[in-house]
Motif scaffolding. Structure first.
Motif, mmCIF file in Angstrom:
data_model
loop_
_atom_site.group_PDB
_atom_site.id
_atom_site.type_symbol
_atom_site.label_atom_id
_atom_site.label_comp_id
_atom_site.label_asym_id
_atom_site.label_seq_id
_atom_site.Cartn_x
_atom_site.Cartn_y
_atom_site.Cartn_z
ATOM 1 N N VAL A 1 50.045 34.666 22.508
ATOM 2 C CA VAL A 1 50.099 35.688 23.554
ATOM 3 C C VAL A 1 48.711 35.874 24.186
ATOM 4 O O VAL A 1 48.569 35.920 25.411
ATOM 5 N N PHE B 1 47.533 35.191 28.182
ATOM 6 C CA PHE B 1 46.893 36.163 29.082
ATOM 7 C C PHE B 1 45.554 35.636 29.592
ATOM 8 O O PHE B 1 45.186 35.859 30.727
ATOM 9 N N ARG B 2 44.820 34.923 28.730
ATOM 10 C CA ARG B 2 43.496 34.435 29.124
ATOM 11 C C ARG B 2 43.553 33.408 30.248
ATOM 12 O O ARG B 2 42.628 33.306 31.041
ATOM 13 N N TYR C 1 44.929 33.388 32.959
ATOM 14 C CA TYR C 1 45.535 34.082 34.100
ATOM 15 C C TYR C 1 45.356 33.318 35.412
ATOM 16 O O TYR C 1 46.213 33.316 36.279
ATOM 17 N N TRP D 1 48.264 30.680 35.648
ATOM 18 C CA TRP D 1 49.639 31.135 35.940
ATOM 19 C C TRP D 1 49.743 31.869 37.260
ATOM 20 O O TRP D 1 50.795 31.832 37.904
ATOM 21 N N SER E 1 53.645 31.824 25.847
ATOM 22 C CA SER E 1 53.517 33.033 26.670
ATOM 23 C C SER E 1 53.082 32.680 28.096
ATOM 24 O O SER E 1 53.410 33.382 29.036
ATOM 25 N N LEU F 1 54.419 34.421 31.609
ATOM 26 C CA LEU F 1 53.495 35.067 32.547
ATOM 27 C C LEU F 1 53.580 34.424 33.931
ATOM 28 O O LEU F 1 53.487 35.105 34.952
ATOM 29 N N THR G 1 54.633 36.344 37.411
ATOM 30 C CA THR G 1 53.895 36.282 38.684
ATOM 31 C C THR G 1 54.850 35.982 39.826
ATOM 32 O O THR G 1 54.820 36.623 40.878
ATOM 33 N N MET H 1 55.288 45.346 31.771
ATOM 34 C CA MET H 1 54.915 45.338 30.353
ATOM 35 C C MET H 1 56.157 45.511 29.471
ATOM 36 O O MET H 1 56.205 45.039 28.340
ATOM 37 N N LEU I 1 58.276 41.960 30.050
ATOM 38 C CA LEU I 1 57.617 40.735 29.583
ATOM 39 C C LEU I 1 58.118 40.282 28.200
ATOM 40 O O LEU I 1 58.555 39.134 28.043
ATOM 41 N N TRP J 1 58.151 44.435 22.364
ATOM 42 C CA TRP J 1 56.969 43.780 21.776
ATOM 43 C C TRP J 1 57.129 43.611 20.271
ATOM 44 O O TRP J 1 56.747 42.573 19.717
#
Lengths: 260, 276
Positions: free
Chosen positions: B24, B28-29, B31, B34, B122, B126, B130, B170, B173, B258
């Motif tokens: 996960v 996110f990192r 970003y 994606w 993940s 993501l 988008t 959130m 997701l 989550w």
């Protein structure tokens, strides 16, 4: 040559679970729960033992050729090295940051232009948008696609796409480069150029899975011979190829280069 | 980045929960990737149409006006009251049905890319988020036009839409991610999800108002999480604050999602590659 092993595999086993179509339905799962007296699910199938007890140490600065017949476990081993499959038993130690597995198969959107593919694929491999923008000309030039780089990918041939993906991979800082039969679809002149470029990348580990013993001999200094999920022989490429050609009565590629 | 090296070198010794967390986190990192891929995907989908992505707003606008006029005459309500209600409800409904429907085929569709290029699962959820948000923003502009046209006053409350959208995403997701994982294993799940949403449209106050149900059947609305999620976007656009109940239910959906996602990732993450 660095003495640190980039990847160490110790007694790695991998078994593929096999799912029958009826076991992949939620409907049958629910029915077998609600009506347990009727048979809704197939008995579990025996998993395929793809790799058995693999011990390997891959050192930086070496190029490894994975040889063996179809179904020997070459692609599975590449997937384990790439990290997408976890071993069912045994341990794997990986000391690197970036690793790429290059195959002719890809689910990339064919509507993208060559230029957008360079940006996207580079970013997927961990580069930033800005870095990739600066590399566009260099990559297009090396892949000999400068004229067609703005065209959408569905106008490219398979060989052209492979060439482009291959060039992007070798243009980035990769510690481990895994190649699964990818060189086969480029033309001869490009293959020669790619080989030169690959030889220059001494700092990294390259593993090529191939049926072409000439490619294995010319590009790699170490050989790994897989059969039925086990390593039959590993070591110096000439030794491994000699043993392999002897068993299957193939032509030894070294002899051909001596003749030339 | 020392964390990356730790992650890779301890791949076989790290606990499944750590690997789930890293999946996960790494998603996110990346970003930049994606966001780029999401935008390209929408752009390519509408590349060959004359008006490009504006087509999204155009088709939704036609749908809302047609349904709005029919419903207002059926329910004998004023169209200036019902059409803004339908517009705001429909764009939010489309956001999460499109996201969750597409989630259920996501890993199957991107199987080759997952296997050979990027294995942080993940990342794909993501990317889809988008894409859904870009489509939503096109619809949002259209809805804004519709409510202005039908004399709904513009208020500062409308700005609440943005934190609401963040909260909704959130909450959605983890459910989208869960669906992607489960659908990779259970191949009859995607059509089931599509069927649930087709029915869901009629039992959720998208095209009708809760007060039309009468107190006897109000539980259909009260126990419907979709209604509470829709209210988070709808209320501010119609000049009201969302109810505390709406916010609480959406938080509940998020937390539940989550927790379930991390349980599922911890137990099944290693097997997803064999399912696709």
């Amino acid at each position: 040559m660095s003495s640190v092993a980039r990847i160490t595999l110790h007694n790695v086993h991998l078994s593929y679970p096999i799912y029958s179509p009826s076991n992949r339905l939620l409907r049958n799962r629910l029915l077998s729960f609600l009506l347990p007296f009727r048979k809704h699910l197939d008995p579990a199938m025996k998993p395929i033992q793809a790799l058995r007890g693999i011990d390997l140490m891959l050192y930086a600065g070496n190029d490894y050729a994975l040889i063996g017949k179809n179904g020997a476990g070459k692609s599975t081993l590449l997937n384990i090295l790439n990290g997408v499959y976890q071993p069912s038993a045994g341990t794997i130690q990986r000391c690197f940051q970036h690793c790429t597995l290059l195959t002719p198969h890809s689910s990339i959107n064919r509507g993208l232009s060559g230029l957008e593919l360079i940006l996207l694929y580079g970013m997927l491999l961990g580069e930033t948008h800005t870095t990739m923008k600066h590399k566009i000309d260099e990559i297009a030039l090396f892949a000999e696609l400068s004229d067609s780089i703005h065209r959408p990918l569905h106008t490219f041939s398979t060989g052209m796409i492979t060439r482009l993906l291959f060039t992007i991979s070798i243009s980035l800082q990769q510690d481990i480069l895994l190649i699964d039969e990818a060189l086969g679809s480029g033309d001869l002149a490009f293959m020669h150029k790619a080989k030169q470029r690959l030889r220059a990348l001494a700092a990294q580990v390259m593993v090529i899975s191939t049926h072409d013993l000439d490619v294995a001999h010319q590009l790699c200094n170490r050989g790994i011979w897989l059969e039925d999920g086990t390593v039959i022989a590993q070591g110096d490429i000439n030794e491994v190829l000699k043993a392999y050609t002897k068993k299957y009565n193939h032509r030894m590629p070294a002899l051909q280069s001596e003749d030339e | 980045m020392p964390k990356l090296i730790d992650y890779y070198s301890n791949l076989s010794t790290a606990s499944p929960l750590t690997l789930a967390w890293h999946d996960v986190l790494h998603g996110f990192r990346s970003y930049q990737t994606w966001l780029y891929m999401g935008w390209q995907s929408v752009r390519l989908q509408y590349k060959r149409s004359l008006i490009g992505p504006v087509w999204i707003s155009f088709t939704s606008g036609i749908y809302i006006l047609m349904v709005g006029y029919v419903m207002s005459s059926l329910f004998t309500m004023r169209s200036t009251e019902l059409i803004p209600w339908i517009a705001t409800g429909f764009i939010t409904w489309s956001l999460f049905t499109a996201f969750l429907n597409d989630s259920s085929t996501l890993f199957i569709q991107y199987a080759a890319m997952i296997k050979y290029t990027c294995h942080h699962y993940s990342f794909y959820t993501l990317f889809l988020m988008t894409k859904s948000i870009i489509v939503f923003l096109h619809n949002f502009l259209m809805a804004l036009g519709v409510i202005i046209f039908f004399d709904t006053p513009l208020t500062w409350h409308m700005l609440i839409v943005f934190p609401s959208l963040f909260l909704i995403m959130m909450a959605l997701l983890p459910w989208g991610f869960l669906l992607s994982i489960l659908s990779a294993r259970l191949r009859d799940l995607p059509p089931m999800i599509a069927a649930i949403f087709t029915t869901g449209l009629f039992v959720t106050p998208v095209m009708w108002k809760p007060e039309q149900l009468g107190s006897e059947y109000i539980y259909i609305v009260l126990y419907n999480p979709f209604h509470h999620i829709i209210a988070l976007i709808r209320a501010p656009l119609l000049g009201e604050f969302p109810l505390l109940l709406n916010i609480a239910v959406t938080f509940g959906v998020a937390i539940g999602g989550w927790v379930l996602l991390f349980i599922c990732l911890t137990f099944y993450r290693q097997r997803i590659a064999f399912w696709i």
